[in-house]
Structure formats: C-alpha cells, structure tokens
Design a protein around this motif. Sequence first.
Motif, PDB file in Angstrom:
ATOM      1  N   PHE A 157       0.833  -1.199   0.000  1.00  0.00           N
ATOM      2  CA  PHE A 157       0.000   0.000   0.000  1.00  0.00           C
ATOM      3  C   PHE A 157       0.873   1.256   0.000  1.00  0.00           C
ATOM      4  O   PHE A 157       1.919   1.307   0.652  1.00  0.00           O
ATOM      5  N   LEU A 158       0.397   2.260  -0.746  1.00  0.00           N
ATOM      6  CA  LEU A 158       1.129   3.513  -0.873  1.00  0.00           C
ATOM      7  C   LEU A 158       0.210   4.703  -0.619  1.00  0.00           C
ATOM      8  O   LEU A 158      -1.010   4.613  -0.797  1.00  0.00           O
ATOM      9  N   ASN A 159       0.791   5.812  -0.196  1.00  0.00           N
ATOM     10  CA  ASN A 159       0.067   7.073  -0.104  1.00  0.00           C
ATOM     11  C   ASN A 159      -0.190   7.594  -1.511  1.00  0.00           C
ATOM     12  O   ASN A 159       0.395   7.116  -2.493  1.00  0.00           O
ATOM     13  N   SER A 160      -1.048   8.602  -1.632  1.00  0.00           N
ATOM     14  CA  SER A 160      -1.386   9.141  -2.948  1.00  0.00           C
ATOM     15  C   SER A 160      -0.184   9.734  -3.668  1.00  0.00           C
ATOM     16  O   SER A 160      -0.172   9.823  -4.898  1.00  0.00           O
ATOM     17  N   ASP A 161       0.855  10.128  -2.914  1.00  0.00           N
ATOM     18  CA  ASP A 161       2.068  10.678  -3.538  1.00  0.00           C
ATOM     19  C   ASP A 161       3.094   9.597  -3.854  1.00  0.00           C
ATOM     20  O   ASP A 161       4.217   9.900  -4.307  1.00  0.00           O
ATOM     21  N   GLY A 162       2.739   8.352  -3.627  1.00  0.00           N
ATOM     22  CA  GLY A 162       3.631   7.241  -3.937  1.00  0.00           C
ATOM     23  C   GLY A 162       4.537   6.823  -2.799  1.00  0.00           C
ATOM     24  O   GLY A 162       5.273   5.833  -2.930  1.00  0.00           O
ATOM     25  N   GLY A 199      -8.663   7.680 -11.530  1.00  0.00           N
ATOM     26  CA  GLY A 199      -7.318   8.214 -11.412  1.00  0.00           C
ATOM     27  C   GLY A 199      -6.239   7.175 -11.612  1.00  0.00           C
ATOM     28  O   GLY A 199      -6.504   5.968 -11.702  1.00  0.00           O
ATOM     29  N   SER A 200      -5.011   7.644 -11.672  1.00  0.00           N
ATOM     30  CA  SER A 200      -3.853   6.766 -11.884  1.00  0.00           C
ATOM     31  C   SER A 200      -3.503   6.004 -10.606  1.00  0.00           C
ATOM     32  O   SER A 200      -3.888   6.381  -9.497  1.00  0.00           O
ATOM     33  N   SER A 201      -2.727   4.941 -10.779  1.00  0.00           N
ATOM     34  CA  SER A 201      -2.257   4.160  -9.641  1.00  0.00           C
ATOM     35  C   SER A 201      -1.320   5.000  -8.781  1.00  0.00           C
ATOM     36  O   SER A 201      -0.650   5.919  -9.265  1.00  0.00           O
ATOM     37  N   TYR A 202      -1.274   4.664  -7.493  1.00  0.00           N
ATOM     38  CA  TYR A 202      -0.329   5.325  -6.588  1.00  0.00           C
ATOM     39  C   TYR A 202       1.101   4.829  -6.818  1.00  0.00           C
ATOM     40  O   TYR A 202       2.050   5.429  -6.332  1.00  0.00           O
ATOM     41  N   HIS A 203       1.234   3.717  -7.552  1.00  0.00           N
ATOM     42  CA  HIS A 203       2.563   3.186  -7.860  1.00  0.00           C
ATOM     43  C   HIS A 203       3.049   3.822  -9.159  1.00  0.00           C
ATOM     44  O   HIS A 203       2.427   3.681 -10.214  1.00  0.00           O
ATOM     45  N   GLN A 204       4.163   4.516  -9.103  1.00  0.00           N
ATOM     46  CA  GLN A 204       4.645   5.302 -10.241  1.00  0.00           C
ATOM     47  C   GLN A 204       5.060   4.460 -11.436  1.00  0.00           C
ATOM     48  O   GLN A 204       5.161   4.968 -12.553  1.00  0.00           O
ATOM     49  N   GLU A 205       5.298   3.174 -11.223  1.00  0.00           N
ATOM     50  CA  GLU A 205       5.712   2.321 -12.335  1.00  0.00           C
ATOM     51  C   GLU A 205       4.536   1.811 -13.167  1.00  0.00           C
ATOM     52  O   GLU A 205       4.744   1.242 -14.237  1.00  0.00           O
ATOM     53  N   ILE A 206       3.313   2.009 -12.681  1.00  0.00           N
ATOM     54  CA  ILE A 206       2.125   1.605 -13.442  1.00  0.00           C
ATOM     55  C   ILE A 206       1.756   2.745 -14.385  1.00  0.00           C
ATOM     56  O   ILE A 206       1.658   3.896 -13.964  1.00  0.00           O
TER      57      ILE A 206
END
Length: 352
Positions: A27-32, A216-223
């Motif tokens: 799990f990640l925060n909205s900022d990743g 919205g986009s995923s919280y994971h920046q690699e997605i």
Amino acid sequence: MSIAISGTGCYIPEVLVPNKAFEDKHFLNSDGSTFQQSNTVIIEKFKAITGISERRYAKKEYNASDLAFFASQNALEDANISAENLDYIIFAHNFGDVSYGSSQGNTLPSLATRVKNHLQIKNPKCVAYDLLFGCPGWIEGMIQAYAFIKSGIAKRCLVIGAETLSRVVDPHDRDSMIYSDGAGACIVEAKEGGGEILAHNSATYANEEAYYLFHGSSYHQEIPDDLRYIKMYGRKIYEFAITYVPGAMKECLDKSGISIDEVKKIFIHQANEKMDEAIIKRFYQLYDREMPEGVMPMNIHELGNSSVATVPTLFDMVRKGKIKNQQISKGDVVIFASVGAGMNINAVVYRC
C-alpha cells in the motif's frame, strides 16, 4: 393499484476474500510514498472504521452482466412472472463489464441489453437501458420505474444494480479493501394488494463535490498513467454524506406523510459502517429522536461495498430472512437511501 416491489433477488459471488488477504499488499500514499504503519495496523484500523471483515469477488469467468442475470432470474422467480412481460430493464452500474485481468469497461452493447439477451426475451417492446448514477443508481432506477408505471408508459420493470469493483481498484491503494462485487434486482409493477412507493427524493451536487470520486492513476509510479482506477477523497465523502443525506431522507419522509415512529427499517448504501451509523443518527436527531436499535440492517461486514448492488442485495436478504435478527413484514414502512459519485443522493419511502 399501487406501485409495488413484487419480487427481489440477489447474487452473492462465490470467491470469499478475508482481510488477511491484504497483509502482503504494497500500500502507498497518494504521492507514492510508503506508509509508516504496518499492513496489520492498517487493516485493523480499516476494519474498525468500515466494519468490513471480508468481501466477495466474482469468479474469473463472470462479468457484471452475468451477476445481474443471476440476480434477475431470482427476482423474476420470486415475483412469479415471465421475463417476456417486462416493459423495461433498467440496469444501474458504473464501469460496465470489466473482464478479469483488465481495468477497461465494456458497455457496447449496454449491460441491460446483455441481460435481456441472457433472459432470452423475444419481445422488442421490452426496452433495455443502462443507468449511471454512482452508488445510488439502483434507487434511482426504482424511481424511474415508478415514474414509467405511474405515467402509464409501463406496467412492469426489472431494476438491477450490479458491479465488479474488484476489477477497477488500484492494488496499491488501501481503499481497495473497501470494494467488492455483487448484484441485486427487483421487479416493480402496478399490483393490487402489493406494497407501495410512497415518496422519493433525488439530488446532485456537482460543484466542488463533483470529483470526490473519480477515475485516477495508480499510486505506484511504475504503473502507466493511462491505466485508470476508482479513486476517492474518503474524508470529504464522509463529511458530505453526514451533512446532506439525513436532510434528504427527512425531506422524503415528510413528503410521504409517514411519521418517523412508523419507520421499521432503513436500507442504506453499505459504504462504511461508521458513516452509515452517523447518517442514521443525524436523521433521527432531526426529529428529536434516538436511533432505534436494529433499525439499520447491515451486511457490509461479510460482503463489503458493491456500490449499486448493496441496497437491493441487503433488502432481498432481509426480506427473505437471511440476516440474523432482521425481518420485515407486510405493511412495514422502510426507507431506501444512498449517496455516491456525482455527488448524488436519493431516498425512497416504501410500504412493504
């Protein structure tokens, strides 16, 4: 002739997913960024707030329209009518058919058309269409069916709420634990000696509230950013709901001419146990009353939040004695109420 719910049905998916299934999620925060708390703590807090211990997901081979078909079959059987006698099929959903492993919705043809096809209805005068109204979609479909019948346009309608939210959640968003899959349906028709829709109320708040729920986009920046998931501002939704839903329910009840003391049950959208309790308590406070014990049936603990499917599923389960210590009898006055994306609110007062 009153306009009544003559039959109900639901479909509860077979795949049971307990909270412990999320212990290994990243799990990640909205900022990743990563949470400082462990998943064990996150899950414990989640359960304390939402009341959810487990939820149900659809089998890989089933889509939302399949779940809706199963629930519709149950409703038609319960009402003891032929599908050929339906004038309308109103299907409330938000994301269409989302195949397992994909996050892209498919709405061509409409899901209502797919259900009509599954039911093998030959009658071209049975009109099938989809309704997008957020989580309050099934109740809004009920209101539309009531309007069709009251105006003489229709005699009998099938109203469905179905969703597979498990397929549109970001696996790195802790809110993904809220959502589930399911379907509920009912037959609404003019019937002598049946129940009666006494009043209804709907509203849309679309200023700053419009995007409290969004894609919205995923919280994971690699997605990749082009992969979209259901997202929400939970605190803002909570504050909105407890501020506006009680008043909308009161307006509906006052319009019906029914006393608050006559209300036996309130079937509210199963979004969050603490939020639902706060809404109902505030509703009773508007009448200088305490919230009666047992007035708010809940199934969110085992089924999670299946959006448009929660209210019809809950009503069907209580109506058929499938929730412990909860039942309704002929003549009982109940309220259906919901809040969701839009932001939309609605309520219906119904005499069983």
